[in-house]
Design a protein around this motif. Structure first.
Motif, PDB file in Angstrom:
ATOM      1  N   UNK A 272       0.828  -1.203   0.000  1.00 33.41           N
ATOM      2  CA  UNK A 272       0.000   0.000   0.000  1.00 33.41           C
ATOM      3  C   UNK A 272       0.865   1.257   0.000  1.00 33.41           C
ATOM      4  N   UNK A 273       1.905   1.260   0.820  1.00 30.65           N
ATOM      5  CA  UNK A 273       2.796   2.422   0.867  1.00 30.65           C
ATOM      6  C   UNK A 273       3.488   2.645  -0.474  1.00 30.65           C
ATOM      7  N   UNK A 274       3.867   1.556  -1.142  1.00 28.23           N
ATOM      8  CA  UNK A 274       4.524   1.692  -2.436  1.00 28.23           C
ATOM      9  C   UNK A 274       3.589   2.338  -3.451  1.00 28.23           C
ATOM     10  N   UNK A 275       2.327   1.933  -3.454  1.00 28.26           N
ATOM     11  CA  UNK A 275       1.348   2.549  -4.367  1.00 28.26           C
ATOM     12  C   UNK A 275       1.243   4.043  -4.094  1.00 28.26           C
ATOM     13  N   UNK A 276       1.119   4.417  -2.827  1.00 30.64           N
ATOM     14  CA  UNK A 276       0.987   5.836  -2.499  1.00 30.64           C
ATOM     15  C   UNK A 276       2.267   6.606  -2.821  1.00 30.64           C
ATOM     16  N   UNK A 277       3.426   5.960  -2.725  1.00 26.17           N
ATOM     17  CA  UNK A 277       4.669   6.620  -3.134  1.00 26.17           C
ATOM     18  C   UNK A 277       4.656   6.911  -4.634  1.00 26.17           C
ATOM     19  N   UNK A 278       4.156   5.979  -5.435  1.00 21.70           N
ATOM     20  CA  UNK A 278       4.055   6.223  -6.881  1.00 21.70           C
ATOM     21  C   UNK A 278       3.044   7.331  -7.165  1.00 21.70           C
ATOM     22  N   UNK A 279       1.918   7.323  -6.456  1.00 20.78           N
ATOM     23  CA  UNK A 279       0.932   8.377  -6.681  1.00 20.78           C
ATOM     24  C   UNK A 279       1.499   9.750  -6.320  1.00 20.78           C
ATOM     25  N   UNK A 280       2.347   9.805  -5.303  1.00 23.51           N
ATOM     26  CA  UNK A 280       2.988  11.077  -4.951  1.00 23.51           C
ATOM     27  C   UNK A 280       3.875  11.569  -6.095  1.00 23.51           C
ATOM     28  N   UNK A 281       4.567  10.646  -6.750  1.00 18.94           N
ATOM     29  CA  UNK A 281       5.386  11.036  -7.906  1.00 18.94           C
ATOM     30  C   UNK A 281       4.506  11.545  -9.040  1.00 18.94           C
ATOM     31  N   UNK A 282       3.393  10.866  -9.291  1.00 19.63           N
ATOM     32  CA  UNK A 282       2.516  11.296 -10.374  1.00 19.63           C
ATOM     33  C   UNK A 282       1.840  12.634 -10.057  1.00 19.63           C
ATOM     34  N   UNK A 283       1.642  12.905  -8.793  1.00 22.89           N
ATOM     35  CA  UNK A 283       1.137  14.231  -8.430  1.00 22.89           C
ATOM     36  C   UNK A 283       2.153  15.300  -8.807  1.00 22.89           C
ATOM     37  N   UNK A 284       3.408  15.027  -8.529  1.00 21.94           N
ATOM     38  CA  UNK A 284       4.460  15.975  -8.888  1.00 21.94           C
ATOM     39  C   UNK A 284       4.589  16.104 -10.397  1.00 21.94           C
ATOM     40  N   UNK A 285       4.644  14.967 -11.090  1.00 27.33           N
ATOM     41  CA  UNK A 285       4.851  15.001 -12.545  1.00 27.33           C
ATOM     42  C   UNK A 285       3.679  15.644 -13.275  1.00 27.33           C
ATOM     43  N   UNK A 286       2.468  15.542 -12.694  1.00 22.06           N
ATOM     44  CA  UNK A 286       1.301  16.106 -13.381  1.00 22.06           C
ATOM     45  C   UNK A 286       1.017  17.555 -12.980  1.00 22.06           C
ATOM     46  N   UNK A 287       1.760  18.085 -12.011  1.00 16.98           N
ATOM     47  CA  UNK A 287       1.563  19.489 -11.607  1.00 16.98           C
ATOM     48  C   UNK A 287       2.813  20.323 -11.857  1.00 16.98           C
ATOM     49  N   UNK A 288       3.956  19.879 -11.341  1.00 17.45           N
ATOM     50  CA  UNK A 288       5.202  20.629 -11.494  1.00 17.45           C
ATOM     51  C   UNK A 288       6.075  20.096 -12.617  1.00 17.45           C
ATOM     52  N   UNK A 289       5.864  18.829 -12.966  1.00 19.64           N
ATOM     53  CA  UNK A 289       6.754  18.191 -13.936  1.00 19.64           C
ATOM     54  C   UNK A 289       8.037  17.738 -13.266  1.00 19.64           C
ATOM     55  N   UNK A 290       9.038  17.433 -14.076  1.00 13.01           N
ATOM     56  CA  UNK A 290      10.322  16.979 -13.554  1.00 13.01           C
ATOM     57  C   UNK A 290      10.523  15.494 -13.745  1.00 13.01           C
ATOM     58  N   UNK A 291      11.629  14.990 -13.169  1.00 11.20           N
ATOM     59  CA  UNK A 291      11.941  13.574 -13.272  1.00 11.20           C
ATOM     60  C   UNK A 291      12.213  13.162 -14.705  1.00 11.20           C
ATOM     61  N   UNK A 292      11.906  11.950 -15.038  1.00 10.39           N
ATOM     62  CA  UNK A 292      12.240  11.466 -16.389  1.00 10.39           C
ATOM     63  C   UNK A 292      11.320  11.999 -17.475  1.00 10.39           C
TER      64      UNK A 292
END
Length: 930
Positions: A272-292
């Protein structure tokens, strides 16, 4: 004269850590910790005394397979409990107080999903066709949908991957670091924010290739091994969704699979924590961008509209993720959860969100179909819950083949069919007519996964008939026989009776009886877990836990009651079960169907039938034989072997429009009549009028959250102490909230067995659960255990595992060593070893031999001298748990040379488990007999 020190096999540090006794202190290079002598042993197993009872250890020649089910150890064919797995999957250990281990002749590994094999001591049994198997080869099929959810969509699908490293994030629920890796499926050209669906694979092999995994660190892969790409195995449903405008990401969870063998909850929290960690990344990528991805996904992901699919143990993970997200305020809009062939080890509920659970009939891994409990436990768990839910039973489908990376001929790493037995055997043999091919099974998975998320996230109501229990089907699902049980949203459902409580007086007449039942009576005493504590009669008897998905118990909530239903038994054709409708329920014109769940009693005839009679206020009735609208009362395929046939409640659905001649504004009663078969028995549940609907799904953030505290308590010296857990709610509730609490783990004789149903009255926010702790005066190890919360009602599980620790408060005994004397004809000389008090710990003694007038190898040898190292002077000894005396002994060899008495000495340099002043020199005198 020859002297040989005794040698016994030692516990590895890895196994000591698994047993929770800590890592041993540094010892001299020649000294290795040793275990006490075996109480029983075989070629690859042994039983030794430990603090909590007996330690049963099984060592395998090859690593155990990575399966979703929990590993169990059987003794003489009887399962004793869940075993801990070493990181290399080669050693399994179980602590038990069951004295049966002392009479062990045969010890085997089986799996929690395979308990049908236990009766055969691990041997697979021949499986002949059951009496109704042929019926299921020509089973009824509903109408075909006009639109196929498995078809290619209008968007081209672009795929990409991201990889932030093998140890990119720490997972508190695991205590290890995990990879962050995913495969992304994007609808090219789609405009605006897209619903996001996250896929999570289950427990499978972690690494593959030439080489061996390190014994102490199975992740990341090393030594030339490569990670198994399980996350790439869902291209079919991911492409079907992305092609219709949905954003999909399938994530990797190999680190969790590598480490969850000793996780307190088998890794559900970590997933469950791993899923929420991925969702946190997608929140960043879909609002601020960044990463790959840079700004590629900015404004393109709708995190208020999220769905989760979890396969195998990933099903437990996505269910827990939906609840964890609600516990944390609903940061992400998780509105739909799809457990695929899931585990459910702790009886969690998933209220508020839409849910469909796939149950593969030929599941050879989670073959008890425990995911059924997600549906059973959630369906009435929250007052006013407006989300729909369903189960999807797929005949001919196994556990693995929904994932192409777990399918032979399609996978990159080695894989296999999880079903067992002969190829031609009915109903699940690989070449049996009713068994689906891998591609057919994957097509079914694609149709239902895509159809579910398109319905729930996209409100594409054209797919409602696929999931409403009407047995409509998708063209791409081909010849598959699928049975759906559905609970419509509350707004479009009117419950007549749950049929889980005793009926009113006079409700049953004629030669019939209705009894509320739950659980099963285990014919194999070694499997009895919940039946003895059931407050109501059991529903059936079985020697095979695998055939009772509704009533077999969960491994971390083994005594919590299971689903209650009504068992209707009759001995004549005049039996009637009548349910009267109150005035406010009588107008049923707005509903599409009358439905209930039903199944035949396996102790009855293979084919049975009932008549449904709907009566209006004028006494007019519409009569519908169950067999004309449903095969729910036809026994499912199989022949009482390997967990088959399954005893599953299925849908009886009668369209309201077919109730001709009845005033639908004034329906007074629904009757179940026994006029079709003179003698029989059947289970019935959940009778309601309803219409299909999408309902309203959202994180259940308004529910009070239930948590169990952690407790440390000293053991005490006499009598019984108490470990007092506090079960708390995050806020008061206006209605009663209930939850079950029970102790779990290796309790031994120290921790009491506790099961309680807690009822929080309005305004009440905490309750104490006292667990008895039985004291003693012996030094022992600290003992960890859990208090597990399960099956809440009108509440949400937050910290569902409370961790307890019994701290041993007894002093470490002192050790006294003495000199020794023996004749060379005695064969050995024994140094006296005494403790000031018995201990539950293993006391190990390590020393080095020193020449006197007796000389090494001429007169004696070291303990580990097998001829390869003549200079070895090591010596060791022990005191068994529970004993006050032990020995350090050296073997003496008689010769024919007349000589004076000789001496040698032992310098004791290390002792584990007792207090003693070191170093200490012991003197041995050998008298001559020549």
């Amino acid at each position: 004269m020859r002297v040989i020190g005794r040698f016994r096999k030692s516990l590895s540090l890895g196994m000591v850590a698994l047993l929770g006794v800590g890592i041993l202190p540094a010892l001299p290079a020649s000294a290795t910790p040793q275990a006490p002598p075996s109480l029983a042993q075989g070629n690859n197993w042994e039983v030794k005394p430990v603090a909590a009872g007996y330690q049963l250890t099984l060592r395998l020649d090859a690593p155990a397979p990575m399966r979703a089910s929990l590993p169990l150890l059987t003794v003489n064919g009887v399962p004793l409990g869940v075993a801990k797995q070493s990181p290399d999957q080669r050693t399994l250990t179980l602590i038990t107080t069951n004295p049966a281990v002392l009479k062990a002749r045969d010890v085997r590994l089986i799996w929690s999903g395979d308990l049908g094999k236990a009766a055969g001591k691990g041997q697979e049994r021949s499986q002949a066709a059951g009496p109704t198997d042929a019926d299921w080869l020509k089973a009824r099929r509903g109408p075909e949908l006009t639109d196929d959810p498995g078809a290619v969509g209008k968007y081209q699908v672009e795929t990409s991957e991201y990889n932030l490293g093998d140890e990119a994030v720490f997972l508190p629920g695991l205590g290890q670091r995990s990879e962050i890796r995913g495969k992304v499926y994007t609808p090219r050209g789609a405009v605006g924010p897209r619903p996001l669906v996250v896929f999570l694979h289950g427990r499978h092999q972690v690494c593959y290739g030439a080489g061996e995994e390190p014994e102490d660190k199975p992740w990341p892969c090393s030594g030339g091994l490569k990670p198994v790409p399980s996350y790439r195995g869902y291209d079919g449903p991911a492409t079907a969704l992305a092609g219709n405008g949905y954003q999909v990401v399938s994530i990797s969870a190999n680190a969790i699979n590598a480490w969850d063998g000793v996780a307190y909850d088998a890794g559900a929290q970590a997933r469950a924590e791993l899923i929420l960690d991925h969702l946190a990344l997608w929140k960043k990528w879909s609002t601020l961008g960044g990463g790959p991805f840079g700004r590629k996904f900015v404004g393109k992901i709708d995190l208020r509209n999220v769905g989760l699919m979890g396969h195998s143990r990933g099903g437990d993970g996505v269910a827990r993720a939906a609840v964890l997200n609600a516990d944390r305020g609903g940061q992400y809009g998780i509105r739909a959860v799809f457990p695929l062939a899931p585990t459910d080890f702790a009886r969690t509920t998933v209220p508020g969100v839409a849910m469909s659970v796939v149950l593969p009939y030929c599941d050879g891994d989670v073959s008890d179909l425990q995911g059924q409990k997600f549906y059973d436990d959630t369906r009435y768990s929250v007052t006013g819950d407006t989300a729909p839910r369903s189960t999807i039973t797929v005949l001919g489908a196994n556990h693995n083949f929904f994932n192409t990376e777990w399918t032979p001929g399609q996978s990159e790493a080695p894989s296999g069919d999880d079903w067992f037995g002969e190829d031609q055997e009915s109903p699940c043999g690989a070449k049996y007519a009713g068994r689906l091919t891998a591609k057919e099974q994957q097509a079914v998975g694609t149709a239902y996964i895509a159809g579910f998320f398109r319905l729930q996230l996209g409100h594409e109501t054209k797919f409602l008939p696929l999931l409403d229990g009407s047995d409509s089907r998708a063209a791409s699902a081909g010849r598959a026989v699928v049975r759906v049980v559905a609970q419509a949203p509350l707004a479009s459902r009117r419950d007549v009776s749950h049929l889980d409580q005793p009926l009113p007086a006079g409700a049953v007449s004629g030669k019939a009886a209705a009894t509320v039942c739950a659980g099963v009576e285990e014919l194999n005493a070694g499997l009895a877990r919940a039946a003895a504590s059931a407050a109501i009669p059991t529903c059936m008897s079985t020697a095979d836990f695998g055939n009772t998905p509704h009533w077999s118990t969960a491994w971390f909530a083994a005594r919590t009651p299971t689903t209650a239903v009504t068992k209707l038994t009759w001995t004549g054709t005049d039996g009637v079960l009548r349910l009267n409708l109150p005035a406010w329920q009588r107008d049923v014109r707005r509903f599409a169907a009358l439905s209930f769940r039903a199944a035949p009693d396996p102790a009855g005839t293979p084919k049975t039938d009932l008549t449904v009679r709907v009566v209006d206020g004028h006494g007019r009735a519409a009569v519908v034989p169950v067999s004309t609208v449903s095969d729910a009362l036809v026994r499912m395929p199989g022949s009482n072997a390997n967990g088959l046939p399954k005893n599953l409640l299925r849908t009886v659905r009668i369209p309201v429009g077919s109730l001709k001649g009845v005033d639908l504004r004034d329906v007074r009663a629904v009757e179940l009549r026994t006029d079709r078969v003179a003698r029989g028995s059947a289970y019935v549940s959940d009778l309601a009028f309803s219409s299909p609907g999408v309902g309203l799904s959202a994180p259940a953030v308004l529910l009070p959250k239930l948590s169990a505290s952690n407790v440390k308590v000293e053991e005490g010296d006499k009598g019984t102490n108490s470990a007092d857990f506090w079960v708390t709610m995050s806020r008061p509730s206006i209605r009663p909230v209930t939850v079950y609490a029970e102790t779990s783990g290796e309790l031994g004789e120290t921790v009491g067995d506790v099961t309680r149903k807690l009822v929080f009255k309005p305004g009440q926010v905490r309750q104490k659960v006292s667990v008895p702790i039985h004291s003693n005066t012996w030094d022992s190890y600290d003992l960890p255990f859990d208090l597990v919360l399960s099956v809440p009602r009108d509440g949400l599980l937050d910290q569902s595992f409370g961790h307890g620790l019994v701290i041993d408060d007894d002093p470490t005994p002192t050790l006294t060593l003495g000199n020794a004397q023996a004749s060379e004809t005695a064969g050995e000389v024994r140094f006296p070893v005494k403790l000031s008090a018995p201990s539950d710990k293993i006391v190990n003694i390590f020393g080095e031999l020193k020449d006197g007038t007796a000389v090494l190898r001429k007169d004696y040898k070291g303990a580990y001298d097998d001829g390869s190292n003549p200079a070895n002077r090591s010596l060791d000894g022990y005191v068994e748990p529970g004993k006050a005396a032990g020995e350090v002994s050296v073997t003496l060899v008689d010769d024919t040379v007349k000589e004076p008495g000789e001496t040698f000495s032992v310098v004791v340099g290390a002792v584990d488990g007792a207090e003693v002043k070191l170093p200490q020199t012991l003197q041995a005198t050998i008298t001559d007999n020549d």
